[in-house]
Design an enzyme around this catalytic site. Structure first.
Site, PDB file in Angstrom:
ATOM      1  N   ASN A 202      65.676   5.668   1.902  1.00  0.00           N
ATOM      2  CA  ASN A 202      64.466   5.353   1.151  1.00  0.00           C
ATOM      3  C   ASN A 202      64.813   4.501  -0.062  1.00  0.00           C
ATOM      4  OD1 ASN A 202      61.510   5.929   0.322  1.00  0.00           O
ATOM      5  ND2 ASN A 202      62.688   6.423  -1.513  1.00  0.00           N
ATOM      6  N   GLU A 203      64.212   3.337  -0.145  1.00  0.00           N
ATOM      7  CA  GLU A 203      64.298   2.471  -1.327  1.00  0.00           C
ATOM      8  C   GLU A 203      65.720   2.317  -1.872  1.00  0.00           C
ATOM      9  OE1 GLU A 203      61.562   3.364  -4.462  1.00  0.00           O
ATOM     10  OE2 GLU A 203      59.818   3.448  -3.148  1.00  0.00           O
ATOM     11  N   TYR A 346      53.440  -0.372  -4.689  1.00  0.00           N
ATOM     12  CA  TYR A 346      52.683   0.279  -5.755  1.00  0.00           C
ATOM     13  C   TYR A 346      52.017  -0.711  -6.702  1.00  0.00           C
ATOM     14  CZ  TYR A 346      54.900   4.776  -4.650  1.00  0.00           C
ATOM     15  OH  TYR A 346      55.314   5.929  -4.027  1.00  0.00           O
ATOM     16  N   GLU A 417      54.898   4.446   1.574  1.00  0.00           N
ATOM     17  CA  GLU A 417      54.389   4.991   0.307  1.00  0.00           C
ATOM     18  C   GLU A 417      53.405   4.006  -0.303  1.00  0.00           C
ATOM     19  OE1 GLU A 417      57.324   6.209  -2.610  1.00  0.00           O
ATOM     20  OE2 GLU A 417      58.642   7.020  -1.057  1.00  0.00           O
ATOM     21  N   PHE A 482      51.220  12.453  -9.139  1.00  0.00           N
ATOM     22  CA  PHE A 482      50.923  11.491  -8.077  1.00  0.00           C
ATOM     23  C   PHE A 482      50.156  12.125  -6.914  1.00  0.00           C
ATOM     24  CE2 PHE A 482      54.033   8.449  -9.777  1.00  0.00           C
ATOM     25  CZ  PHE A 482      53.512   7.234  -9.355  1.00  0.00           C
TER      26      PHE A 482
END
Length: 510
Positions: A202-203, A346, A417, A482
């Protein structure tokens, strides 16, 4: 659709009360309606989470320490409220309730990560496999499937084993490639009969830039002159080294899965990358070039090797010999090493050209020669959320997806996401804290932007909202939320649906 099994009385009451509130809370006048039915048949909707942010049970069930356990306990000053993930959202104990929430909303899938040290407490096979950890994830997977929710598993969401950090500096060493591959293979063997979608990392951008350039995230390494107050590190080399090893570990793991497991298990494997969208600060060639360099240094850093077998030309030119090189064999291995790309979006920034540096104090943070800001001439690019880096800019979602389509051969993409946060205002009564209309607006506008990109040919197959629950938000601790479901940190981590949960339930009606 009603959730299977009994819902706690207080939670049911909250659902009933808020169904009335939510029906008219967000005024979407001026925006086209959007729902599941707007999207292509078979499009997947889900929510996302990660192990350290959600699970808790840090010292339970045989789990070994990760670098985030060490970082939060040894450097509480680097977390906004001096907190940690020891309990987090307590999904280690409350996972059945979490699955009920997903089922009640009508979610198709759940993206979660496995804690490497819950499977291999010491990080490697030599330290032994933890059967209790295997059992926990089997229970979670089976619970999801029993409720009709597909598991999407991320193997690494930043919580690498502290034992490997101590042994050979973790991702700074090529030794981690085989240890990660061994860990992944245990997961394929134990869970792959039921799990059909795997994400290796992830990322990597976030892990390497914040962990090794600024020092704001674990393992907290940076050059001594950076603001992160690190005791050790090299911001001009280590981010590139760590992510080079992540790309190689990813590629080796994909090769393993395709060679030994894919034909039998019939699953797919990919990697999740993150990117902001970058808007030139002004209409000049230098700022256009700065915006292009910015996306190269955030997204192309990984996407170029995966598509073309090497780092972007801009990175090779500006970073020089501080950027590791792929051998011919490695280049061939990395190129095409995915069935799908996970993409997290995002926010957006303006990009402003910076002149060349003096060559001293080299750092990933300045190598791109692009000054990134959310504000131009005193005006933000979009409304600012609770996190200082998060400006709401839905148009950038579409722009990014079409950029991927046009520059990288239109690969299969899952949005793994997308979301927005609000401040954790501890003075608000519960009923007020559940009114997250700004989040509903964020999701509505971003889903419209996503739909527009799909209609223009972007090959997107699914969308995961971040996040199912309020959780430990890394350096922000519990100061921001969140979740589309509220977590009461003062009362047993009880979950309460926010207005956005009701909005999603309506959105997802078939």
């Amino acid at each position: 659709m009603a959730a299977a099994g009994a819902m706690p009385g207080g939670l049911l009451l909250t659902f009933l009360l808020l169904a009335v509130v939510a029906s008219g809370a967000y005024n979407s006048a001026g925006e086209p309606p959007v729902s599941r039915r707007s999207f292509p048949k078979g499009f997947i909707f889900g929510t996302a989470s990660s192990s350290y942010q959600y699970e808790g049970g840090a010292a339970e069930g045989g789990r070994g320490p990760s670098i985030w356990d060490t970082f939060t306990h040894q450097h509480p000053e680097k977390i906004a409220d001096r907190s940690n993930g020891d309990v987090a959202s307590d999904s280690y104990h409350l996972y059945k309730e979490d699955v009920r929430l997903m089922k009640d909303m009508g979610m198709d899938a759940y993206r979660f990560s496995i804690s490497w040290t819950r499977i291999l407490p010491n990080g490697s096979l030599r330290g032994g496999v933890n059967k209790e950890g295997i059992k926990y994830y089997n229970n979670l997977i089976n619970e999801l499937l029993s409720k009709g929710v597909q598991p999407f598993i991320t193997l690494f969401h930043w919580d690498s084993p502290q034992a490997l950090e101590d042994k050979y500096n973790g991702f700074l060493s090529p030794n981690i490639i085989n240890d990660f591959k061994d860990y992944a293979e245990i997961c394929f063997k134990e869970f792959g009969d039921r799990v059909k979608n795997w994400i290796t990392f992830n990322e990597p951008w976030t892990f390497c830039s914040n962990g090794y350039a600024t020092g704001l995230f674990a393992p907290g390494r940076c050059s001594p002159w950076e603001k992160g107050n690190c005791s050790v590190g090299d911001s001009g080399r280590e981010p590139y080294t760590a992510c080079h090893h992540q790309l190689l570990a990813h590629a080796e793991t994909v090769r393993l899965y395709k060679a030994k497991y894919q034909a039998l298990q019939k699953g797919k494997i990919g990697i999740t990358l993150v990117s902001h969208w970058f808007v030139p600060f002004s209409r000049s060639k230098s700022n256009n070039d700065a915006a292009k360099r910015a996306i190269d240094f955030m997204f192309g850093w990984f996407m170029d090797p995966l598509i073309r077998g090497d780092y972007p030309l801009s990175m090779r030119g500006l970073v020089g010999n501080r950027l590791p090189q792929f051998t011919k064999e490695q280049s061939k291995l990395v190129k095409g090493a995915f069935d799908f790309i996970g993409l997290n979006y995002y926010t957006a920034n303006y990009a402003d050209n910076l002149p060349p540096s003096n060559g001293l104090n080299n750092s990933y943070t300045t190598d791109s020669r692009a000054n990134l800001t959310g504000v131009r001439n005193g005006i933000p690019i979009g409304p600012q959320a609770a996190s200082p880096w998060l400006y709401v800019y839905p148009q950038g979602f579409r722009d990014l997806l079409l950029y991927v389509k046009e520059n990288y051969g239109n690969p299969t993409v899952y949005i793994t996401e997308n979301g927005v946060d609000e401040f954790n205002n501890k003075t608000l009564p519960l009923q007020e804290a559940l009114k997250d209309d700004a989040r509903i607006e964020y999701y509505h506008k971003h889903l419209l932007s996503l739909l527009s990109a799909i209609r223009d040919g972007a090959n997107v197959k699914g969308y995961f909202a971040w996040s199912l629950l309020d959780n430990f938000e890394w350096s922000n601790g519990y100061t921001v939320r969140f979740g589309i479901n509220f977590v009461d940190y003062n009362d047993g981590r009880k979950r309460y649906p926010k207005n956005s949960a009701h909005w999603f339930k309506k959105f997802l009606l078939k």
